[in-house]
Design a protein around this motif. Structure first.
Motif, PDB file in Angstrom:
ATOM      1  N   ALA A  11      -7.456   4.438  -2.337  1.00 60.48           N
ATOM      2  CA  ALA A  11      -6.093   4.623  -2.954  1.00 60.48           C
ATOM      3  C   ALA A  11      -5.190   3.671  -1.793  1.00 60.48           C
ATOM      4  O   ALA A  11      -4.279   2.900  -2.048  1.00 60.48           O
ATOM      5  N   LEU A  26       1.417   8.883  -0.715  1.00 59.90           N
ATOM      6  CA  LEU A  26       0.182   9.494  -0.763  1.00 59.90           C
ATOM      7  C   LEU A  26       0.354  10.617  -0.065  1.00 59.90           C
ATOM      8  O   LEU A  26       0.257  10.777   1.173  1.00 59.90           O
ATOM      9  N   ALA A  55     -11.295   8.711  -8.713  1.00 63.38           N
ATOM     10  CA  ALA A  55     -10.061   8.003  -8.374  1.00 63.38           C
ATOM     11  C   ALA A  55      -9.297   7.671  -9.720  1.00 63.38           C
ATOM     12  O   ALA A  55      -8.625   6.592  -9.637  1.00 63.38           O
ATOM     13  N   SER A  70       0.795  -1.232   0.075  1.00 59.37           N
ATOM     14  CA  SER A  70       0.101   0.136   0.084  1.00 59.37           C
ATOM     15  C   SER A  70       0.784   1.230   0.128  1.00 59.37           C
ATOM     16  O   SER A  70       1.941   1.334   0.474  1.00 59.37           O
ATOM     17  N   ILE A 124      -6.225   8.455 -11.948  1.00 60.56           N
ATOM     18  CA  ILE A 124      -4.690   9.128 -12.025  1.00 60.56           C
ATOM     19  C   ILE A 124      -4.222   9.155 -13.479  1.00 60.56           C
ATOM     20  O   ILE A 124      -4.778   8.560 -14.379  1.00 60.56           O
ATOM     21  N   VAL A 145      -6.524   4.646  -8.822  1.00 56.25           N
ATOM     22  CA  VAL A 145      -5.487   5.205  -7.901  1.00 56.25           C
ATOM     23  C   VAL A 145      -5.034   3.993  -7.160  1.00 56.25           C
ATOM     24  O   VAL A 145      -3.978   4.273  -6.635  1.00 56.25           O
ATOM     25  N   ALA A 146      -5.798   2.957  -6.804  1.00 53.92           N
ATOM     26  CA  ALA A 146      -5.309   2.025  -5.963  1.00 53.92           C
ATOM     27  C   ALA A 146      -4.152   1.112  -6.408  1.00 53.92           C
ATOM     28  O   ALA A 146      -3.746   0.329  -5.800  1.00 53.92           O
ATOM     29  N   THR A 154       6.210   4.407  -2.896  1.00 48.78           N
ATOM     30  CA  THR A 154       4.943   5.088  -3.156  1.00 48.78           C
ATOM     31  C   THR A 154       4.306   5.852  -2.013  1.00 48.78           C
ATOM     32  O   THR A 154       4.319   5.314  -0.713  1.00 48.78           O
ATOM     33  N   VAL A 166      -4.988  13.166  -8.218  1.00 43.50           N
ATOM     34  CA  VAL A 166      -5.967  12.145  -8.347  1.00 43.50           C
ATOM     35  C   VAL A 166      -7.385  12.756  -8.357  1.00 43.50           C
ATOM     36  O   VAL A 166      -7.607  13.918  -7.940  1.00 43.50           O
ATOM     37  N   SER A 171     -11.448   8.960  -2.815  1.00 44.95           N
ATOM     38  CA  SER A 171     -10.508   8.420  -3.727  1.00 44.95           C
ATOM     39  C   SER A 171      -9.124   7.885  -2.790  1.00 44.95           C
ATOM     40  O   SER A 171      -8.453   7.195  -3.171  1.00 44.95           O
ATOM     41  N   VAL A 172      -8.820   8.994  -1.600  1.00 43.24           N
ATOM     42  CA  VAL A 172      -7.767   8.573  -0.782  1.00 43.24           C
ATOM     43  C   VAL A 172      -7.878   7.266  -0.194  1.00 43.24           C
ATOM     44  O   VAL A 172      -7.155   6.190   0.002  1.00 43.24           O
ATOM     45  N   LEU A 216       1.534  10.444  -5.053  1.00 46.57           N
ATOM     46  CA  LEU A 216       0.049  10.919  -5.374  1.00 46.57           C
ATOM     47  C   LEU A 216      -0.064  12.142  -4.459  1.00 46.57           C
ATOM     48  O   LEU A 216       0.075  12.289  -3.331  1.00 46.57           O
TER      49      LEU A 216
END
Length: 234
Positions: free
Chosen positions: A201, A223, A139, A2, A141, A212-213, A221, A135, A197-198, A187
């Motif tokens: 993600a 966020l 959702a 994640s 990207i 986005v996920a 990665t 984003v 969307s967050v 992101l």
């Protein structure tokens, strides 16, 4: 794996934090291999980040810039991410002209031909050190939108996107594979309308539902969100 969430108090703090992180990542890449390649993004927060980067200490002579997506319109159209980026940053700093690698503009060639040209440039440039992504509330990207075929396109390349649910309809975009090939994928998200969307993600939704996920970097990665965008998870 994640994305790693970092929450800033508000939009201004988010932009400042992202600019500090980006300046440091550029310096690290230059120290490691003599240059840095950043794939920037459009959108209001993305452009604010570029403006803020102009106030940081960056070795502009060793920085290369390209785009993770672009609107396929005329080269001088204000809709182009590149035009906005030049106004916010690139025309204000001493970055060499041949270090700015725009995705093709609409010049009479087909969208598919433009995607092939952009892919060739991406292959020639080599590994991207940082890919920046905005984003959407849906959702999406880059220009990879839920339910559209682009999210299923394989390979590390730039693809043609047609019938975008956001105007203009024709675009160029990194694939998920191109995003994942970046050393770092970040992101950058602000606003309460992005809270769902967050949340997505940080979950395991399929790419067709929430591109986005599936935004990942090879070694990192992040966020980076403001408190409003992170309200459902923080």
């Amino acid at each position: 794996m994640s994305a790693e969430l970092h929450v800033a108090a508000d939009r201004a703090a988010l932009v400042a934090d992202a600019a500090d992180r980006l300046a440091a990542a550029i310096a690290d890449a230059i120290a490691a291999r003599g240059r840095a390649l950043v794939a920037v993004t459009g959108g209001s927060v993305g452009i604010e980040l570029l403006a803020a980067l102009g106030e940081r200490d960056v070795d502009w002579e060793r920085l290369h810039v390209t785009w993770s997506d672009e609107r396929y319109v005329a080269a001088d159209s204000p809709d182009r991410n590149a035009v906005q980026a030049r106004e916010a940053l690139l025309d204000r700093v001493p970055i060499p002209a041949d270090h700015v690698h725009e995705l093709p503009a609409a010049d009479g060639t087909t969208l598919d031909q433009a995607a092939l040209r952009a892919t060739s440039v991406l292959e020639w440039l080599g590994p991207v050190d940082v890919t920046l992504l905005g984003v959407g509330p849906d959702a999406h990207i880059a220009s990879l939108f839920p339910g559209m075929p682009g999210v299923d396109e394989p390979g590390e390349r730039v693809i043609a996107v047609r019938d975008s649910p956001k105007p203009p309809p024709e675009r160029l975009s990194f694939t998920l594979g191109a995003i994942a090939a970046s050393e770092r994928t970040w992101l950058i998200v602000a606003g309460a309308d992005k809270a769902e969307s967050v949340r997505l993600a940080l979950g395991d939704a399929d790419a067709a539902t929430a591109p986005v996920a599936h935004a990942r970097g090879r070694v990192e990665t992040l966020l980076l969100a403001d408190a409003e965008a992170a309200s459902l998870v923080a």
